[in-house]
Design an enzyme around this catalytic site. Sequence first.
Site, PDB file in Angstrom:
ATOM      1  N   THR A   1      -0.812  -5.388   0.267  1.00 40.12           N
ATOM      2  CA  THR A   1      -2.328  -5.894  -0.561  1.00 40.12           C
ATOM      3  C   THR A   1      -2.965  -7.070   0.518  1.00 40.12           C
ATOM      4  O   THR A   1      -3.788  -7.604   0.765  1.00 40.12           O
ATOM      5  CB  THR A   1      -1.962  -5.554  -1.781  1.00 40.12           C
ATOM      6  OG1 THR A   1      -2.008  -4.117  -2.425  1.00 40.12           O
ATOM      7  CG2 THR A   1      -2.973  -5.983  -2.513  1.00 40.12           C
TER       8      THR A   1
ATOM      9  N   GLN B   1       3.395   3.251   5.221  1.00 41.14           N
ATOM     10  CA  GLN B   1       4.163   4.366   5.167  1.00 41.14           C
ATOM     11  C   GLN B   1       4.634   5.399   6.275  1.00 41.14           C
ATOM     12  O   GLN B   1       5.037   5.973   6.136  1.00 41.14           O
ATOM     13  CB  GLN B   1       2.638   5.403   4.605  1.00 41.14           C
ATOM     14  CG  GLN B   1       2.501   5.493   2.568  1.00 41.14           C
ATOM     15  CD  GLN B   1       3.525   5.783   1.797  1.00 41.14           C
ATOM     16  OE1 GLN B   1       4.354   5.564   2.137  1.00 41.14           O
ATOM     17  NE2 GLN B   1       3.017   5.099   0.478  1.00 41.14           N
TER      18      GLN B   1
ATOM     19  N   HIS C   1       8.741  -2.417   0.035  1.00 39.94           N
ATOM     20  CA  HIS C   1       9.205  -1.838  -1.596  1.00 39.94           C
ATOM     21  C   HIS C   1       9.068  -0.297  -1.008  1.00 39.94           C
ATOM     22  O   HIS C   1       9.393   0.896  -1.948  1.00 39.94           O
ATOM     23  CB  HIS C   1       8.522  -1.770  -3.033  1.00 39.94           C
ATOM     24  CG  HIS C   1       7.336  -2.055  -2.884  1.00 39.94           C
ATOM     25  ND1 HIS C   1       6.548  -0.530  -4.162  1.00 39.94           N
ATOM     26  CD2 HIS C   1       6.086  -2.494  -2.257  1.00 39.94           C
ATOM     27  CE1 HIS C   1       5.957  -0.566  -3.683  1.00 39.94           C
ATOM     28  NE2 HIS C   1       5.265  -1.720  -2.874  1.00 39.94           N
TER      29      HIS C   1
ATOM     30  N   THR D   1       5.978 -21.458  -1.100  1.00 36.63           N
ATOM     31  CA  THR D   1       7.483 -21.111  -0.848  1.00 36.63           C
ATOM     32  C   THR D   1       7.966 -19.782  -0.987  1.00 36.63           C
ATOM     33  O   THR D   1       7.579 -19.174  -1.802  1.00 36.63           O
ATOM     34  CB  THR D   1       8.316 -22.078  -2.184  1.00 36.63           C
ATOM     35  OG1 THR D   1       7.746 -22.929  -2.019  1.00 36.63           O
ATOM     36  CG2 THR D   1       9.877 -21.886  -2.061  1.00 36.63           C
TER      37      THR D   1
ATOM     38  N   CYS E   1      -1.657   2.616  -6.673  1.00 35.72           N
ATOM     39  CA  CYS E   1      -2.465   1.478  -6.449  1.00 35.72           C
ATOM     40  C   CYS E   1      -3.932   1.536  -7.111  1.00 35.72           C
ATOM     41  O   CYS E   1      -4.751   1.380  -7.528  1.00 35.72           O
ATOM     42  CB  CYS E   1      -2.766   0.789  -5.613  1.00 35.72           C
ATOM     43  SG  CYS E   1      -0.782   0.117  -5.050  1.00 35.72           S
TER      44      CYS E   1
END
Length: 391
Positions: free
Chosen positions: A72, A182, A204, A239, A331
Amino acid sequence: MNPYYFDWAATSPMSERSIQAYTDTVRSYRGNPSALHKEGVEAAKFLAQERKKSASLLKVSSKQIVYTSGATESNSIVLQSLLWRRSPGRIIISAIEHDSILQYRRLLENKGFEVILLKAPKGYVDPEALAQVLDNKTQMVCIMQVNNVLGTVQDIPSIAKTIRAFEQTTGRSIHIHCDAVQAVGKIPFDLSSLDIDSASFSAHKFQGPKGTGILYLKSGNLEPLSRGGNQENGYRAGTENIGAIAAMNTALADSIAAIDTTYAHALTLRTHLESNLLKHGDRFSLLSPSTTCGLPFAPSILSVAVKGIPSEVFTRVMYDRGFCISSGSACSNNAPKKGEGILAGASITPEDAASAIRISFGPDTQITQIDELSATLVRQAALMGSLIRKR
C-alpha cells in the site's frame, strides 16, 4: 474452536523460519542504521547485506530495492509522485486494481489528471484494449499481475510490449507500475522479465511479517511526496525495521525455492474444491477462471458466488462454523461495496458480485480441510437458501 484458515490472500501466517530470523536479528542488532556509532554502523552493514539478498532473490540491482511498510505504501509512493508533475496527463488503471491504487482516482482527477479505468472482462486486461486508450499524454499505466479477488494472472510482458511500442511512436516515456503482491509465492515469478518501471510487494502475503514490503524502482526517476530523513535513497523516510526485513527475506527465499511444490499443491487443492462445488451448480457459480479454462490463474485463490445469499452474511455464518473465508479483499471490508466494484470491473454481474466469497489457501492447507470446507459450504448454502425462499 480453532478455525480452518482459508484467507491466505488477505494475510499468511508467518513461517517459523521467518519468526526465527526476526528474533535473531533484533537480538543481534539494536542500533539505528543511520547512527554513526559502532552499533549503528553494524546495523547499516547488515541492512546493506539484506538489500543485496532481496535484490538477488528478485534478480535486480540492490540500488533498485526500496524497503517500505508494504505494498500500500509502495503504491502510494509511485502514485503520489505524479502530483509533482507540472502538466497533468492521462493515467490508465485497470478496473480490477487493489484499492490502494483505485482510491487515488479521486485525488488525481482533482489535480487535473485524466484517469482511465480499463475494464478487464472476466479479470483479464486485453493488451489491444489498452493500446486503444494510450495517447501522447499518457504518463503512467498501473496493472497488477495477479488479481487478489479472482486470481487471474495478467500477461505483463505483452502489456509492457504494447506500451513500449507506443512509446516509440511518441518519444515520450510511460511509467509502468505493477502491484505484484499476490504473485510471489503463488506463481512462478521473474521480476527481471517483466519490463516494468516499478513493482510493489508485501511480506505478509508470502509468510513474512506484516508491516514490511518492497518497492522495486527500475531507475531513480520518481520524486517522493513524503519527506523526512534520507533513508532508502530518500524515497521512504524513517528508521528501517531490519528485523522485519531479515524475516521478509527469509520468507521470500523460502517461497521462491518452494514455488514448484507450492504451486502443484495449490492446484491439487483448487481442482478438488472446484469439483466439489460444481456438483452443486444450482447453488454455486465460479467467478474465478476454471482450472480447465486454459487461461493463466493463481490456483491458491478461488472466488465463487453463493447464489442469492449476501456474501457478508454468508462469511459470518461460515466463521461461526469454524471457517475463515472472505467476501473479497481484506482492505475493502471496511468500505461497503468496494469488493463488488472490483468484480464489476471484471464484468461480473451485480447479483454474483453481491454474493461473492473468496477462498484462498497456502502450503499448510490439507485436502481433508478442503473436504470439510466444501461440505460446510454446501450445507450452509442449502440451509440459508431455503430460509430465504420462505421469507
